[in-house]
Design an enzyme around this catalytic site. Sequence first.
Site, PDB file in Angstrom:
ATOM      1  N   SER A 262      28.558  41.319  48.007  1.00  0.00           N
ATOM      2  CA  SER A 262      29.802  41.199  46.866  1.00  0.00           C
ATOM      3  C   SER A 262      29.263  41.852  45.636  1.00  0.00           C
ATOM      4  CB  SER A 262      29.710  39.673  46.513  1.00  0.00           C
ATOM      5  OG  SER A 262      28.559  39.396  45.980  1.00  0.00           O
ATOM      6  N   LYS A 263      30.368  41.499  44.635  1.00  0.00           N
ATOM      7  CA  LYS A 263      30.078  42.239  43.231  1.00  0.00           C
ATOM      8  C   LYS A 263      28.627  41.797  42.538  1.00  0.00           C
ATOM      9  CE  LYS A 263      32.114  42.709  38.929  1.00  0.00           C
ATOM     10  NZ  LYS A 263      33.166  41.674  38.169  1.00  0.00           N
TER      11      LYS A 263
END
Length: 505
Positions: A262-263
């Site tokens: 994920s970011k």
Amino acid sequence: MKNKVRVRFAPSPTGPLHIGGVRTALYNYLFARKHGGDFVLRIEDTDQSRFVPGAEQYITEALDWLGIPPDESPKKPGKFGPYRQSERQDVYKEHIDRLTDNGWAYYAFDSEQELTELRQAHEKDGETFIYNWQNRTHLNNSLTLSADEVAGLINKGTPYVIRFKWPLDTVVQFDDLIRGRIQINANTLDDKVLFKSDGMPTYHLANIVDDHQMEITHVIRGEEWLPSLALHCQLYKAFGWEAPVFAHLPLILKPVGKGKLSKRDGEKLGFPIFPLQWKESPGYREAGYFPEAVINFLALLGWNPGTEQELFSLEELMGAFDLNRVQKSGARFDPDKNVWFNHQYLQLKPLGELVSLFRKVLSERGIPEKDYSDGHLASVVSLIRERASFIHEFWDLGSYFFKAPEGFDEKAVRKQWKSETPKRISDLADVIEAAESFTAQAAERIVKTWITDNNLGFGQVMPPLRLSIVGAMKGPQLFEIMELIGQEETVSRMRFAVTNIKAKS
Ligand code: GLU
């Protein structure tokens, strides 16, 4: 197989392209190139509530930067346009009518609130509400209402959706190139919404209508779409079309190996997750990655060539890529490996290119680059490139070629700068100042002779000499550095060190 291979990358413009999306685009691109096919970019923007301005432009720019531009796209239309779904509304309307006419789909007027209440009521009883054969016969839809009632509701402007009607006891069977044969009992699936009363299709309808109309032969996309595949295959049947070949790519996993990347992982560990800068999130481009290094790294994130080869140019990838060698299991994202690829590509770059990239770094640092010839900069780069993974590291690795040290590494001073050191460095500076020629070899000869003549050890002179010139115990061969900064500068740095470094012992 249909005639020409045609694949598509079909992002929704809901934000920047995540690195997983980039890999999907890359695999599509490679597959198209390998088979002499077409690579299409289609923008799936039917969900207006999630539309983000600038996202489409971002996607196009990212693919261009990576060197994998589409053959057909909104910007470069071919004969299958329009390439934005929002501009294809008529096509979807015509197709949903076909499904409702043939009993494959039905109108449903249940409001959001009614559905929420139903869900909650089921939950209370420990059950899950599914809008399908179990419930459709007693809900507010065209299967329970008369034709007149349905027409009346539509004319009144009552909001509705059109749902797919799964035939009871259908077992769908299909093949995925990566996952193999999959079989699903459709009784467990819900009657997905295909169309809404705002005139827009949902992803499912638009996606398969477009893939058919655009003559897509292979659908290569992320694993998150696998649960939709039964519906998509059944939709092809409902329309009487031949389905494309499907290949669902494995997830990209966090560096720890568990969970989807994920970011936040990028933010936590300090690596980019987007190809280009997006708002405050850095991109690979801005972080100094070479597009060919990103491509090479991503190509191997879920695919392997079956050999030990790791470095692949885009051309080589086009030849070697094979969907049959894409793995089923998730691929762990290793940021260090990503840096490693950049390091490799930096080493392979022609010196001239590195010099011009270095000039930019120098001018950002306020160094008057006109003072330095290409030849001089090439010598500096040759000495430091081996230690660099990014161009911007050239500065930290070689600032002392352009600026005398302003301070001296304290630990090194403590260890190397003894009370007798200043006199030695000062005497040596006198000898160097008097030298007639000053190449690296000459400097080496002068220094070594002086050390021997004075009955000293190399360890008593070389480290403090490096400290005087570089400011720390780092850098390549010292005599090479001395030649490049020149005789005068060498002497001046030595004298500066003598007056400014205070011996610690
Ligand atoms: N619009 C979908 C997405 O955003 C495309 C999925 C597909 O390739 O079918 O990922």
